[in-house]
Structures are given as structure tokens and as C-alpha cells.
Design a protein around this motif. Structure first.
Motif, mmCIF file in Angstrom:
data_model
loop_
_atom_site.group_PDB
_atom_site.id
_atom_site.type_symbol
_atom_site.label_atom_id
_atom_site.label_comp_id
_atom_site.label_asym_id
_atom_site.label_seq_id
_atom_site.Cartn_x
_atom_site.Cartn_y
_atom_site.Cartn_z
ATOM 1 N N TYR A 25 -0.113 8.299 -6.078
ATOM 2 C CA TYR A 25 0.860 7.781 -7.038
ATOM 3 C C TYR A 25 1.621 6.587 -6.469
ATOM 4 N N GLY A 26 1.907 6.628 -5.169
ATOM 5 C CA GLY A 26 2.730 5.585 -4.569
ATOM 6 C C GLY A 26 1.970 4.460 -3.888
ATOM 7 N N THR A 27 0.668 4.639 -3.674
ATOM 8 C CA THR A 27 -0.094 3.614 -2.944
ATOM 9 C C THR A 27 -1.213 2.975 -3.761
ATOM 10 N N ASN A 28 -1.695 3.659 -4.786
ATOM 11 C CA ASN A 28 -2.773 3.122 -5.612
ATOM 12 C C ASN A 28 -2.159 2.244 -6.707
ATOM 13 N N LEU A 29 -1.799 1.019 -6.339
ATOM 14 C CA LEU A 29 -1.047 0.139 -7.224
ATOM 15 C C LEU A 29 -1.955 -0.846 -7.966
ATOM 16 N N ASP A 30 -1.509 -1.235 -9.146
ATOM 17 C CA ASP A 30 -2.226 -2.224 -9.946
ATOM 18 C C ASP A 30 -2.091 -3.599 -9.277
ATOM 19 N N PRO A 31 -3.203 -4.225 -8.896
ATOM 20 C CA PRO A 31 -3.117 -5.537 -8.231
ATOM 21 C C PRO A 31 -2.560 -6.633 -9.140
ATOM 22 N N MET B 258 5.647 -6.544 -4.187
ATOM 23 C CA MET B 258 6.537 -6.492 -3.040
ATOM 24 C C MET B 258 5.704 -6.339 -1.761
ATOM 25 N N THR B 259 6.112 -7.049 -0.705
ATOM 26 C CA THR B 259 5.397 -6.964 0.565
ATOM 27 C C THR B 259 6.358 -6.617 1.698
ATOM 28 N N ARG B 260 5.797 -6.074 2.767
ATOM 29 C CA ARG B 260 6.563 -5.777 3.972
ATOM 30 C C ARG B 260 6.752 -7.070 4.774
ATOM 31 N N ARG C 275 1.989 -7.099 4.508
ATOM 32 C CA ARG C 275 1.208 -6.049 3.860
ATOM 33 C C ARG C 275 1.915 -5.573 2.596
ATOM 34 N N PRO C 276 1.149 -5.166 1.564
ATOM 35 C CA PRO C 276 1.770 -4.681 0.325
ATOM 36 C C PRO C 276 2.643 -3.449 0.595
ATOM 37 N N MET C 277 3.772 -3.387 -0.083
ATOM 38 C CA MET C 277 4.668 -2.246 0.067
ATOM 39 C C MET C 277 4.137 -1.074 -0.752
#
Length: 204
Positions: free
Chosen positions: A134-140, A146-148, A152-154
Motif C-alpha cells: 500500500y505504501g510502496t507500490n506507487l503510481d509513477p 516526493m523524493t528522499r 530515491r522515491p519516498m
């Protein structure tokens, strides 16, 4: 064994509270929300703490590419968990009755507790897998990416247990009433084992 059998029955029946009360609760608080947003996780679905919480959480998630909160039909767990809990409650009552009438010994109580503990651990593991997806499989193609600091993607995985800061949100994840009832019920069955063991030692 009569007292132990009664405790075993009572402990098993407490599991039925999961059909009425939430197992878990996740709350999201931020300065722009005077009233925190929250979702209660039941064994057969997810509901908002307030009327529009699920709708508002899905709206926020859309901007950062997170999935919508799943409907009961979209997760096999919401079909299987009620069957597991109902079966374990019924099995515990039967074992308690047999113990009350001296047909089984106290080790059956411990066996039920052990099986329930394993099922609980597997359930928590599965819940954590869902939180991770739920928290890591994000829509590109999300509106906000948001990035770190390292580029790297947050990710936005809510904590399985406890508090976590995500962007400007404070996220809290804790057991709810149903979870505490399950814990109390399992504790009673463990107490039943020790009382049954003690009564057998006295009798012998």
C-alpha cells in the motif's frame, strides 16, 4: 477441570467480539486537519472512523500515487478471516466443554492457544505485507512525486505498530477494541491451561 473449562469457553467466546469491533486502527493527523483522519480495520473490511474519512484519505493518496483503500471484495483476507475466527471460537468452546466434563486434559487448551497464536502471527505478517504494498507500490504518474535527499522515491508505508512521521502527517497504528478482546480471550485460555494443570497435579 471445571473452572478451567469455563475459562476456556469464555476466552474463546471473546473472539466473537471481532465480528462487532475493529481489530486495528490507523489515524492520520496534520495541522490542516483539525480532526484527524482515521480508518478502523475489521476482519471483514475497512471503515472510516468518521463518515468521510475513507473518501478524504483516498483523495490524499491520489496525489502521491497511493492505492485507494480496498473494498472487502478486493481482498481475500476479508472473506477468510471471519471463517478462521468463527472456527477457532467454535473449536475453543467445544474443547472447553470437553474439558469441563473431563473428556480432554489441559494440554488441549494449550494446543488451541498455540494454534491461535500462530494464526495471529500469520495474520499480522499478512497485514504488514499489505501495508508495505500500500505504501510502496506507487503510481509513477502521480501528481506529486516526493523524493528522499538521496533522490530515491519516498515511500509511505504506515507503521504496523506505533507512531511514525510521514511528511507533515503523524500516523498512529494501534490495536482497537476487537484486538484487545482477542488478546484477553487468548490470555484466559492460557490461564485455563495453568489452572487445569494445577488441578490435575492436585488430583494426582
Amino acid at each position: 477441570m471445571k473452572k478451567a473449562g469455563i475459562l476456556m469457553i469464555l476466552g474463546s467466546l471473546l473472539l466473537l467480539g471481532l465480528f462487532e469491533f475493529p481489530l486495528w486502527n490507523i489515524m492520520l493527523g496534520a495541522p490542516q486537519y483539525p480532526e484527524p483522519l482515521g480508518m478502523n480495520i475489521y476482519i471483514n473490511g475497512i471503515k472510516g472512523v468518521s463518515e468521510f474519512d475513507i473518501q478524504n484519505i483516498d483523495g490524499l493518496n491520489h496525489y502521491i500515487g497511493m492505492q485507494t483503500i480496498p473494498k472487502p471484495r478486493e481482498m481475500w483476507e476479508f472473506r477468510v478471516f471471519p471463517l478462521v475466527i468463527g472456527t477457532m471460537a467454535a473449536l475453543g468452546v467445544v474443547i472447553g466443554l470437553l474439558g469441563f466434563f473431563g473428556k480432554v486434559n489441559h494440554w488441549w487448551f494449550l494446543g488451541w492457544f498455540g494454534l491461535m497464536a500462530v494464526l495471529g502471527i500469520l495474520g499480522m505478517y499478512d497485514f504488514n505485507l499489505w501495508l508495505n504494498d500500500y505504501g510502496t507500490n506507487l503510481d509513477p504518474n502521480a501528481i506529486m512525486k516526493m523524493t528522499r535527499p538521496n533522490g530515491r522515491p519516498m515511500t509511505y508505508k504506515p507503521p504496523l505498530f506505533g507512531h511514525q512521521k510521514m511528511l507533515n502527517f503523524d500516523v498512529d497504528s494501534w490495536p482497537h477494541t476487537g484486538g484487545y478482546l482477542m488478546f484477553a480471550g487468548m490470555t484466559l485460555t492460557l490461564v485455563a491451561f495453568f489452572i487445569g494443570k494445577k488441578s490435575k497435579n492436585i488430583a494426582s
